[in-house]
Every structure is written in C-alpha cells, then in structure tokens.
Write a protein that holds these residues in place. Structure first.
Motif, mmCIF file in Angstrom:
data_model
loop_
_atom_site.group_PDB
_atom_site.id
_atom_site.type_symbol
_atom_site.label_atom_id
_atom_site.label_comp_id
_atom_site.label_asym_id
_atom_site.label_seq_id
_atom_site.Cartn_x
_atom_site.Cartn_y
_atom_site.Cartn_z
ATOM 1 N N UNK A 156 12.606 57.032 59.221
ATOM 2 C CA UNK A 156 13.592 56.146 58.595
ATOM 3 C C UNK A 156 12.996 55.425 57.397
ATOM 4 N N UNK A 157 11.751 54.976 57.538
ATOM 5 C CA UNK A 157 11.086 54.279 56.438
ATOM 6 C C UNK A 157 10.847 55.218 55.260
ATOM 7 N N UNK A 158 10.398 56.425 55.550
ATOM 8 C CA UNK A 158 10.145 57.373 54.466
ATOM 9 C C UNK A 158 11.447 57.764 53.767
ATOM 10 N N UNK A 159 12.509 57.936 54.545
ATOM 11 C CA UNK A 159 13.802 58.281 53.960
ATOM 12 C C UNK A 159 14.283 57.171 53.031
ATOM 13 N N UNK A 160 14.095 55.906 53.444
ATOM 14 C CA UNK A 160 14.480 54.786 52.601
ATOM 15 C C UNK A 160 13.707 54.796 51.287
ATOM 16 N N UNK A 161 12.409 55.055 51.358
ATOM 17 C CA UNK A 161 11.597 55.124 50.140
ATOM 18 C C UNK A 161 12.037 56.289 49.255
ATOM 19 N N UNK A 162 12.412 57.414 49.885
ATOM 20 C CA UNK A 162 12.900 58.567 49.115
ATOM 21 C C UNK A 162 14.167 58.217 48.348
ATOM 22 N N UNK A 163 15.089 57.511 49.015
ATOM 23 C CA UNK A 163 16.343 57.150 48.367
ATOM 24 C C UNK A 163 16.128 56.219 47.184
ATOM 25 N N UNK A 164 15.020 55.462 47.222
ATOM 26 C CA UNK A 164 14.751 54.508 46.144
ATOM 27 C C UNK A 164 13.523 54.915 45.346
ATOM 28 N N UNK A 165 13.239 56.222 45.279
ATOM 29 C CA UNK A 165 12.027 56.695 44.616
ATOM 30 C C UNK A 165 11.906 56.099 43.215
ATOM 31 N N UNK A 166 10.706 55.575 42.914
ATOM 32 C CA UNK A 166 10.467 54.959 41.620
ATOM 33 C C UNK A 166 10.844 53.502 41.549
ATOM 34 N N UNK A 167 11.562 52.992 42.577
ATOM 35 C CA UNK A 167 11.960 51.587 42.615
ATOM 36 C C UNK A 167 11.185 50.857 43.709
ATOM 37 N N UNK A 168 10.995 49.571 43.533
ATOM 38 C CA UNK A 168 10.295 48.774 44.537
ATOM 39 C C UNK A 168 11.264 48.337 45.629
ATOM 40 N N UNK A 169 10.901 48.610 46.880
ATOM 41 C CA UNK A 169 11.711 48.204 48.030
ATOM 42 C C UNK A 169 10.991 47.033 48.695
#
Length: 244
Positions: A156-169
């Motif tokens: 779930x964490x990796x998927x969230x980072x993928x959806x926001x690739x290049x942006x800071x979460x």
C-alpha cells in the motif's frame, strides 16, 4: 488522470479545479446534471466530484442515473446541510464516498487518491515505475524480472508513492491512506516501513529510489542511470514514468 468537476457554484468549482491541478490531475468542469451524465461517459474520465446541490437535477439523481446506465466511474459527492441523512442517501444512490461541506482541501485530495487507488485495485491494474512493476491484485513487485514479496502495508505504501511519483508525500498523508489515520499509531512507523521498502527494492536494479525530504516527507524518483552497470539489451526501453 482526468477528473470531472460537477458544480453549479463558479467559486467552489474554481477552488476544486485549483486543488486538483496542484495535485497533478487534469480536469473537466460542468455545472448541470445533464452535462455531468454526458461528460462522465468519456473514457478518459477517471473520477467525478459531484455537488449535491445542482438545481434542477441533484447530485443524488446524477449518481442514481449513472449507476442505472452501468457507469462504474468512482463518484465523490460534496455537500449536505444534514450530513448523516445526506451521506446515507448519497451512498445509497451509488456514490463511492461523501464529503460534507465545509471541507478541508487536504482531506478532499486524500479522498480522491483513495478512490482512485481502490478503483485501480478493482480493475486489477499494474503500476510500473522505472524497472519496478507492482501488481495491484497481490502484494508483490517484480524488480528487474525478480519477484519481491511485500506485506500488505508495504504494498500500500509503495503504491501510494507510485501514484505520486516525483512528488513529496508527507507523513500525515501516508498515515491517513496506509494506516487509515489510526490515532494510536506511532508516526515513526512510516520511517520503519520506508526502511523495509528500501531493503527490498534495490535502486540499482529497480531504477527508482525513495528519497527522504527532511521535514517534508518522502519522494519516489526514477534513479539516474548508473554508467558502471551494463546497458540494456538492444530493443529494451527504459521506463521513466508511471505506467497505469
């Protein structure tokens, strides 16, 4: 991704448009229920944000007609002077989520991401960033052709980072979306799971790396090529963005 805004209030429509564009989404805007039914049928529309108060045709009726027509687009309803009654009525009409007014723009953005994530999982889509592929049906990634097992929270964490690739979460967003904002969770658990992902996903093989943005959060970035590693075989292409 393109999101449909259905709102008869120009000022609120402008606010929604600005928030979504800052989040990186494209938008279409309409002011009536009829236009919403027409525009939502376009295949490029990934989600609709529909105001309850639209005048002649309410947001509830728009949802009901969408579902009757077999349109499964995720719908987030906005509004309601009687929150509980309207929320129940909205969900029974076919909405996927309901956000009462007035709302916080950060919560709106988080709910949009959650709906898009659930929608992608329901369609069994895959996320690909660099040389990493995540199958939304399972909790595993493939890194340079090698399958790496992830726990549900890691996935779930990796998927969230993928959806926001290049942006800071930021940490708050991660806790809200991966741990459902549970109050008794230690915020440091985010750092722990980021560490787990870094151990499992080698940036040299994966072509991506997770960066710590001090005081801000985490960013998934496509890693620069390593000139000391062997170049890809002829005919291979490097993937430098997210493929959904």
């Amino acid at each position: 991704m393109r999101i449909l805004i259905v709102n008869s209030d120009p000022e609120q429509s402008d606010v929604l448009d600005r928030v979504l564009r800052i989040e990186g989404y494209a938008t279409d805007r309409v002011a009536t229920g009829i236009d919403a039914l027409i525009t939502s049928a376009r295949p490029q529309i990934a989600l609709a944000i529909i105001s309850v108060d639209l005048g002649q045709m309410s947001g509830f009726e728009v949802c009901r007609r969408l579902r009757q027509a077999g349109n499964t687009i995720p719908v987030l309803l906005l509004g309601g002077s009687t929150p509980v009654i309207d929320r129940v009525f909205g969900l029974d009409s076919g909405a996927d989520d309901f956000l009462c007014e007035p709302f916080d723009v950060a919560e709106l953005a988080a709910r949009v991401r959650a709906l898009l994530r659930r929608s992608a999982m329901g369609r069994g889509r895959r996320y690909q960033v660099g040389g990493v592929v995540l199958d939304t049906w399972g909790h595993a990634v493939t890194v340079a052709g090698r399958r790496v097992s992830l726990s549900p929270k890691e996935a779930s964490l990796f998927r969230l980072l993928c959806l926001r690739v290049g942006s800071t979460v930021d940490r708050a967003s991660i806790l809200a979306e991966v741990w459902d904002g549970t109050a008794d969770i230690d915020p440091n658990i985010v750092d722990q799971y980021i560490s787990y992902l870094r151990r499992k996903i080698d940036p040299d093989d994966a072509g991506v790396r997770i960066l710590t943005m001090r005081g801000r959060g985490y960013t998934l970035q496509v890693a620069p090529s390593n000139p000391q590693r062997s170049p890809p075989e002829t005919g291979q292409k490097a993937v430098s963005d997210v493929t959904l």
